[in-house]
Design a protein around this motif. Structure first.
Motif, PDB file in Angstrom:
ATOM      1  N   GLY A   1      33.620  33.741 -29.483  1.00 30.14           N
ATOM      2  CA  GLY A   1      34.193  32.748 -28.954  1.00 30.14           C
ATOM      3  C   GLY A   1      35.108  32.479 -27.739  1.00 30.14           C
ATOM      4  N   ALA A   2      36.407  31.527 -28.869  1.00 35.68           N
ATOM      5  CA  ALA A   2      37.129  31.300 -27.240  1.00 35.68           C
ATOM      6  C   ALA A   2      38.402  31.193 -27.249  1.00 35.68           C
ATOM      7  CB  ALA A   2      36.744  30.542 -26.380  1.00 35.68           C
ATOM      8  N   VAL A   3      39.753  31.557 -26.736  1.00 39.95           N
ATOM      9  CA  VAL A   3      40.897  31.202 -27.300  1.00 39.95           C
ATOM     10  C   VAL A   3      41.637  29.963 -25.935  1.00 39.95           C
ATOM     11  CG1 VAL A   3      42.009  33.294 -27.107  1.00 39.95           C
ATOM     12  CG2 VAL A   3      43.145  31.263 -28.201  1.00 39.95           C
ATOM     13  N   VAL A   4      42.692  29.395 -26.201  1.00 38.48           N
ATOM     14  CA  VAL A   4      44.259  29.257 -24.780  1.00 38.48           C
ATOM     15  C   VAL A   4      45.304  29.957 -25.161  1.00 38.48           C
ATOM     16  CG1 VAL A   4      45.204  27.550 -23.586  1.00 38.48           C
ATOM     17  CG2 VAL A   4      42.806  26.800 -24.840  1.00 38.48           C
ATOM     18  N   LEU A   5      45.351  31.163 -24.371  1.00 38.95           N
ATOM     19  CA  LEU A   5      46.203  31.674 -24.296  1.00 38.95           C
ATOM     20  C   LEU A   5      47.526  31.196 -23.614  1.00 38.95           C
ATOM     21  CD1 LEU A   5      44.410  35.173 -22.192  1.00 38.95           C
ATOM     22  CD2 LEU A   5      44.978  34.459 -24.680  1.00 38.95           C
TER      23      LEU A   5
ATOM     24  N   LYS B   1      45.647  33.490 -13.339  1.00 35.47           N
ATOM     25  CA  LYS B   1      44.546  33.288 -12.745  1.00 35.47           C
ATOM     26  C   LYS B   1      44.162  31.162 -12.590  1.00 35.47           C
ATOM     27  CE  LYS B   1      39.358  34.842 -12.201  1.00 35.47           C
ATOM     28  NZ  LYS B   1      38.145  34.703 -11.832  1.00 35.47           N
ATOM     29  N   ASP B   2      43.529  31.297 -11.354  1.00 36.58           N
ATOM     30  CA  ASP B   2      43.191  29.813 -10.794  1.00 36.58           C
ATOM     31  C   ASP B   2      42.125  29.651 -11.473  1.00 36.58           C
ATOM     32  OD1 ASP B   2      43.088  27.287 -10.663  1.00 36.58           O
ATOM     33  OD2 ASP B   2      43.115  26.924  -8.400  1.00 36.58           O
ATOM     34  N   GLN B   3      41.457  29.119 -12.169  1.00 42.16           N
ATOM     35  CA  GLN B   3      40.368  29.260 -12.813  1.00 42.16           C
ATOM     36  C   GLN B   3      39.518  28.258 -12.427  1.00 42.16           C
ATOM     37  OE1 GLN B   3      39.239  31.628 -15.076  1.00 42.16           O
ATOM     38  NE2 GLN B   3      39.940  31.028 -17.047  1.00 42.16           N
ATOM     39  N   THR B   4      38.174  28.066 -11.369  1.00 46.17           N
ATOM     40  CA  THR B   4      37.084  26.869 -10.831  1.00 46.17           C
ATOM     41  C   THR B   4      36.110  26.913 -11.856  1.00 46.17           C
ATOM     42  OG1 THR B   4      37.406  28.176  -8.074  1.00 46.17           O
ATOM     43  CG2 THR B   4      36.068  26.706  -9.158  1.00 46.17           C
ATOM     44  N   VAL B   5      36.351  25.533 -12.062  1.00 43.00           N
ATOM     45  CA  VAL B   5      35.461  24.718 -13.054  1.00 43.00           C
ATOM     46  C   VAL B   5      34.767  23.903 -12.917  1.00 43.00           C
ATOM     47  CG1 VAL B   5      35.080  23.387 -15.281  1.00 43.00           C
ATOM     48  CG2 VAL B   5      37.443  25.163 -15.381  1.00 43.00           C
ATOM     49  N   VAL B   6      33.139  23.959 -12.699  1.00 42.01           N
ATOM     50  CA  VAL B   6      32.389  23.238 -13.097  1.00 42.01           C
ATOM     51  C   VAL B   6      31.505  23.270 -14.479  1.00 42.01           C
ATOM     52  CG1 VAL B   6      31.764  24.679 -11.071  1.00 42.01           C
ATOM     53  CG2 VAL B   6      29.794  25.247 -13.234  1.00 42.01           C
ATOM     54  N   VAL B   7      30.604  21.506 -14.717  1.00 42.18           N
ATOM     55  CA  VAL B   7      30.542  20.990 -14.804  1.00 42.18           C
ATOM     56  C   VAL B   7      29.629  20.196 -14.795  1.00 42.18           C
ATOM     57  CG1 VAL B   7      31.683  18.851 -16.781  1.00 42.18           C
ATOM     58  CG2 VAL B   7      33.030  20.188 -16.328  1.00 42.18           C
TER      59      VAL B   7
ATOM     60  N   ALA C   1      38.276  13.610 -13.676  1.00 42.76           N
ATOM     61  CA  ALA C   1      39.303  12.989 -13.647  1.00 42.76           C
ATOM     62  C   ALA C   1      39.749  14.072 -14.597  1.00 42.76           C
ATOM     63  CB  ALA C   1      39.157  11.731 -14.835  1.00 42.76           C
ATOM     64  N   ALA C   2      39.200  14.562 -15.192  1.00 43.37           N
ATOM     65  CA  ALA C   2      40.084  15.640 -15.971  1.00 43.37           C
ATOM     66  C   ALA C   2      40.591  17.301 -14.792  1.00 43.37           C
ATOM     67  CB  ALA C   2      39.159  16.678 -17.106  1.00 43.37           C
TER      68      ALA C   2
ATOM     69  N   ALA D   1      44.179  25.339 -18.327  1.00 45.20           N
ATOM     70  CA  ALA D   1      45.450  26.314 -18.973  1.00 45.20           C
ATOM     71  C   ALA D   1      45.509  27.522 -19.125  1.00 45.20           C
ATOM     72  CB  ALA D   1      45.234  25.049 -19.993  1.00 45.20           C
ATOM     73  N   GLY D   2      44.113  28.160 -19.246  1.00 43.68           N
ATOM     74  CA  GLY D   2      43.901  30.106 -19.763  1.00 43.68           C
ATOM     75  C   GLY D   2      43.151  29.893 -21.515  1.00 43.68           C
ATOM     76  N   LYS D   3      41.972  29.417 -20.958  1.00 42.79           N
ATOM     77  CA  LYS D   3      41.244  29.673 -21.852  1.00 42.79           C
ATOM     78  C   LYS D   3      40.516  30.782 -21.768  1.00 42.79           C
ATOM     79  CE  LYS D   3      37.908  27.504 -24.740  1.00 42.79           C
ATOM     80  NZ  LYS D   3      36.688  25.856 -24.943  1.00 42.79           N
ATOM     81  N   VAL D   4      40.598  32.534 -22.500  1.00 35.71           N
ATOM     82  CA  VAL D   4      39.271  32.917 -22.535  1.00 35.71           C
ATOM     83  C   VAL D   4      38.600  32.696 -23.534  1.00 35.71           C
ATOM     84  CG1 VAL D   4      41.349  34.119 -21.611  1.00 35.71           C
ATOM     85  CG2 VAL D   4      40.836  34.082 -23.908  1.00 35.71           C
ATOM     86  N   THR D   5      37.623  33.806 -23.080  1.00 36.76           N
ATOM     87  CA  THR D   5      36.459  33.635 -23.882  1.00 36.76           C
ATOM     88  C   THR D   5      35.967  35.496 -24.755  1.00 36.76           C
ATOM     89  OG1 THR D   5      34.432  34.419 -22.266  1.00 36.76           O
ATOM     90  CG2 THR D   5      34.608  32.080 -23.181  1.00 36.76           C
ATOM     91  N   TYR D   6      35.399  35.912 -25.583  1.00 36.74           N
ATOM     92  CA  TYR D   6      35.119  36.782 -26.165  1.00 36.74           C
ATOM     93  C   TYR D   6      33.870  37.237 -26.638  1.00 36.74           C
ATOM     94  CZ  TYR D   6      36.710  34.750 -31.107  1.00 36.74           C
ATOM     95  OH  TYR D   6      37.156  34.445 -31.803  1.00 36.74           O
TER      96      TYR D   6
END
Length: 230
Positions: free
Chosen positions: A62-66, A72-78, A90-91, A159-164
């Motif tokens: 799963g995942a949770v937003v801390l 860490k500045d996350q690089t996100v691809v969509v 836009a997001a 914002a700081g989402k981590v997966t586990y």
């Protein structure tokens, strides 16, 4: 052959009572104190759970937003097209695309931390599963990274989402911030992930669920945490 540790590690280890289970607050303060890395090290929490990961219903993922981010500045691809691609841009997504982005990853580009995809793209994204999977980057509905709500997914990742997820031995390791964080911010993140893991207890588990917990910085020794302090 036993691993030989350096003088700084040995000096840090001498400050840790290996027979003691510290409260979460005590352990956090100690991990900050004994860190000796020459950079802003990551703090990680590790759980050893009484789960049989051979059974599908006992595998945690799963995942949770801390609440205080990861530092860490996350690089996100969509992976998206049309209006959803525009929405992702836009997001605040760093890279957005469909076929050409898939080709870029196929050719070896993996300079990102999180991959998100809309459901209609998953048939194509599945073709690079062998590339993304081993890196833990494959979009998955369980972690909220296969979704039509790309705005929420991008914003949470930033914002700081981590997966586990559990490994085959029932261990779960999750980064919870940086050594430079104030202790109370680290404790807040630690409590959030701990509560998430406890809530995710599989129904089939009998008796003790969380067997052992420890926290550590990148190169520092681990500090045992009293399970009941979580």
């Amino acid at each position: 052959m036993a691993k030989k540790h350096g003088k700084k590690y040995v000096a840090a280890l001498e400050k840790v009572d290996r027979t003691k289970d510290y409260t979460l607050e005590e352990a956090t303060a100690l991990v900050k104190e004994i860190d000796f890395a020459g950079f802003d090290a990551t703090v990680e929490i590790a759980f050893n759970l009484n789960v049989d990961t051979r059974q599908a219903d006992q595998q945690l993922r799963g995942a949770v937003v801390l609440p205080n981010g990861t530092g860490k500045d996350q690089t996100v691809v969509v992976f998206a097209k049309g209006d959803k691609a525009k929405e992702a841009e836009a997001a605040g997504a760093d890279v957005v695309g469909d076929a050409e982005l898939i080709k870029r990853v196929q050719d070896g580009w993996l300079d990102f931390d999180v991959a998100i995809a809309t459901p209609d793209m998953m048939a194509q994204v599945g073709r690079i599963g062998r590339v993304l999977g081993p890196k833990g980057l494959m979009p998955n509905p369980k972690t909220g990274t296969v979704t039509m709500d790309v705005t929420k997914a991008v914003q949470e990742s930033k914002a700081g989402k981590v997966t586990y997820r559990t490994d085959r031995d029932g261990n779960v390791s999750v980064p919870v911030g940086k050594v430079s964080f104030d202790a109370d911010k680290l404790v807040g993140n630690l409590k959030t992930i701990s509560e998430t893991i406890v809530r995710a207890r599989p129904a089939a588990v009998k008796g003790t669920y969380v067997k052992h917990v420890s926290i550590a910085s990148t190169f520092g020794p681990s500090v045992n945490v009293a399970v009941d302090s979580l």
